[in-house]
Design a protein around this motif. Structure first.
Motif, PDB file in Angstrom:
ATOM      1  N   GLU A 191      28.712 -86.595  16.425  1.00  0.00           N
ATOM      2  CA  GLU A 191      29.209 -87.734  15.663  1.00  0.00           C
ATOM      3  C   GLU A 191      29.535 -88.942  16.519  1.00  0.00           C
ATOM      4  O   GLU A 191      29.363 -90.080  16.100  1.00  0.00           O
ATOM      5  N   ARG A 207      39.866 -79.866  14.331  1.00  0.00           N
ATOM      6  CA  ARG A 207      40.434 -80.258  13.050  1.00  0.00           C
ATOM      7  C   ARG A 207      41.626 -81.184  13.226  1.00  0.00           C
ATOM      8  O   ARG A 207      42.401 -81.072  14.174  1.00  0.00           O
ATOM      9  N   PHE A 214      38.247 -90.969  10.147  1.00  0.00           N
ATOM     10  CA  PHE A 214      37.734 -90.731   8.795  1.00  0.00           C
ATOM     11  C   PHE A 214      38.334 -91.740   7.827  1.00  0.00           C
ATOM     12  O   PHE A 214      37.653 -92.263   6.938  1.00  0.00           O
ATOM     13  N   ARG A 219      33.842 -91.684  10.594  1.00  0.00           N
ATOM     14  CA  ARG A 219      33.364 -90.312  10.740  1.00  0.00           C
ATOM     15  C   ARG A 219      32.620 -89.926   9.479  1.00  0.00           C
ATOM     16  O   ARG A 219      33.021 -90.289   8.367  1.00  0.00           O
ATOM     17  N   SER A 220      31.564 -89.160   9.644  1.00  0.00           N
ATOM     18  CA  SER A 220      30.718 -88.812   8.504  1.00  0.00           C
ATOM     19  C   SER A 220      31.304 -87.707   7.638  1.00  0.00           C
ATOM     20  O   SER A 220      30.938 -87.570   6.475  1.00  0.00           O
ATOM     21  N   SER A 221      32.220 -86.913   8.201  1.00  0.00           N
ATOM     22  CA  SER A 221      32.848 -85.834   7.427  1.00  0.00           C
ATOM     23  C   SER A 221      34.322 -85.743   7.790  1.00  0.00           C
ATOM     24  O   SER A 221      34.739 -86.138   8.882  1.00  0.00           O
ATOM     25  N   ASP A 222      35.106 -85.225   6.864  1.00  0.00           N
ATOM     26  CA  ASP A 222      36.550 -85.128   7.044  1.00  0.00           C
ATOM     27  C   ASP A 222      36.874 -83.965   7.980  1.00  0.00           C
ATOM     28  O   ASP A 222      36.587 -82.811   7.656  1.00  0.00           O
ATOM     29  N   PRO A 223      37.496 -84.229   9.148  1.00  0.00           N
ATOM     30  CA  PRO A 223      37.773 -83.142  10.085  1.00  0.00           C
ATOM     31  C   PRO A 223      38.847 -82.157   9.613  1.00  0.00           C
ATOM     32  O   PRO A 223      39.045 -81.139  10.261  1.00  0.00           O
ATOM     33  N   THR A 225      38.437 -80.306   7.273  1.00  0.00           N
ATOM     34  CA  THR A 225      37.673 -79.149   6.813  1.00  0.00           C
ATOM     35  C   THR A 225      37.199 -78.275   7.973  1.00  0.00           C
ATOM     36  O   THR A 225      36.662 -77.189   7.758  1.00  0.00           O
TER      37      THR A 225
END
Length: 237
Positions: A191, A207, A214, A219-223, A225
């Protein structure tokens, strides 16, 4: 880094890093036992220690460029430094605000579990084997010692800087503290590119419960998760 600096209204300087090509040249000239991105990272941190000594900087927080941090980092930092002051005063050497492996001395309430739960308030502990260098503080006197020791180790040990420091801690080199859970983490190299590492070193994402990057759409995805290096357990109060 610049987006997070502005968002959190942080004041910091950008340090000059050593690139892999320059690191390879120095390795040949000086007989260092590592090279490439590993040596580039090592020398970048070593240069920061030398700058602390030269400019008489009493304490510094060193951050690499591939990090993300909790949205409430100011509050967490205040909580951490209050604990440091109450328990150690000025008698400490290094403080790992971020780290990437579980330490045997982390508080019992944060032992690994198989259930993923919300992160609790940060707790201070004396680190036994701290790993990764993406977010840590150190004192000028510690920097002075490391500037000498780490230069010598480049010609005799031939390991990454975090491994050299971790081994030193095991032998009582310094008073080294850790924060559990870490409020500053590495972003996965898929990322966020870094000047100090390369994709072949593997992914390093950790995480966060409330990621700054985000939140900023960087960021492309929520950390939240992501699993961490451990699944943080919460102790009921």
């Amino acid at each position: 880094m610049e987006a997070q600096r502005k968002f959190h209204k942080l004041a910091f300087d950008y340090a000059q890093t050593t690139g892999p090509l320059e690191a390879n040249r120095l390795a040949q000239e000086r007989g260092y036992l590592i090279n490439g991105t590993h040596l580039a990272c090592y020398l970048s941190h070593l240069n920061a220690y030398r700058r602390m000594v030269a400019e008489s900087i009493e304490t510094a927080l060193i951050l690499e460029d591939d990090i993300d941090m909790e949205m409430d980092i100011r509050e967490r930092h205040s909580q951490i430094m209050t604990q440091v002051g109450q328990r150690y005063g000025g008698d400490w050497d290094m403080l790992f605000v971020g780290h990437c492996t579980y330490d045997a001395n982390e508080p019992a309430g944060l032992q690994p579990s198989w259930r993923h739960k919300e992160r609790r308030n940060a707790e201070l502990y004396e680190a036994e084997y701290p790993m990764c260098m993406h977010a840590y503080a150190l004192t000028k006197e510690c920097a002075r010692r490391l500037a000498v020791v780490l230069e010598e180790r480049l010609k005799t040990v031939g390991q990454d800087i975090d491994l050299v420091l971790a081994i030193g801690v095991q032998f009582g080199m310094s008073t080294v503290l850790g924060v559990s859970p870490p409020p500053i983490v590495q972003v996965g190299r898929n990322e966020l590119a870094s000047d100090l590492s390369s994709p072949e070193n593997g992914d390093t994402a950790q995480r966060l419960s409330n990621s700054t990057l985000f939140h900023l759409g960087l960021r492309s995805s929520d950390p939240r998760t992501l699993p961490q290096y451990i699944e943080w357990a919460i102790t009921a109060h």
